[in-house]
Design a protein around this motif. Structure first.
Motif, mmCIF file in Angstrom:
data_model
loop_
_atom_site.group_PDB
_atom_site.id
_atom_site.type_symbol
_atom_site.label_atom_id
_atom_site.label_comp_id
_atom_site.label_asym_id
_atom_site.label_seq_id
_atom_site.Cartn_x
_atom_site.Cartn_y
_atom_site.Cartn_z
ATOM 1 N N ARG A 36 0.835 -1.197 0.000
ATOM 2 C CA ARG A 36 0.000 0.000 0.000
ATOM 3 C C ARG A 36 0.876 1.255 0.000
ATOM 4 N N ARG A 56 -5.846 -3.113 -3.472
ATOM 5 C CA ARG A 56 -7.021 -2.561 -2.802
ATOM 6 C C ARG A 56 -7.059 -1.051 -3.020
ATOM 7 N N ASP A 58 -9.245 1.748 -1.990
ATOM 8 C CA ASP A 58 -10.347 2.110 -1.104
ATOM 9 C C ASP A 58 -10.361 3.615 -0.829
ATOM 10 N N ASN A 80 -12.263 -5.019 -5.688
ATOM 11 C CA ASN A 80 -11.206 -4.410 -4.895
ATOM 12 C C ASN A 80 -11.174 -2.885 -5.005
ATOM 13 N N ASP A 82 -13.211 0.707 -4.562
ATOM 14 C CA ASP A 82 -14.355 1.379 -3.961
ATOM 15 C C ASP A 82 -14.960 2.302 -5.023
#
Length: 113
Positions: A36, A56, A58, A80, A82
């Motif tokens: 990340r 991810r 998000d 994965n 948003d």
């Protein structure tokens, strides 16, 4: 400032050549998924990010990427990502819905044999 794209995985083709002149493309080179923190560090100035299903995307990540305008998912699904947060920010989300159709059919036929 030129347009910037961050690609989270290497492709079989050179992503920089696909992008064309005037567009800076940075491809994550290691043979592993970026963390990340690595995504944040490398995509901070990017207007677009090309992701895989393992990345991810998000709300918290989007908050840290104010220049982002496109999330291009290199996969069939986009669970994965948003999507609601992207829509709220005006970020376009794309994916590749037919990318595995032929491979899946080939495998099914091979299993039948």
């Amino acid at each position: 400032m030129s347009a910037r794209i961050f690609v989270t995985r290497r492709w079989p083709v050179d992503a920089a050549q696909l992008a064309g002149p005037g567009i800076h493309v940075e491809v994550f080179a290691p043979e592993r998924a970026p963390t990340r923190e690595e995504i944040l560090d490398r995509a901070r100035l990017a207007g677009a990010i090309v992701t895989s299903v393992a990345d991810r995307i998000d709300r918290a990540l989007l908050d840290e990427l104010p220049n982002l305008r496109v999330v291009a998912q290199s996969a069939v699904g986009y669970d994965n990502v948003d999507v609601a947060s992207c829509m709220h920010r005006g970020i376009l989300v794309t994916h590749t819905p037919g990318v595995l159709t032929e491979s899946t059919a080939d495998l099914a036929f091979a299993l039948l044999l």
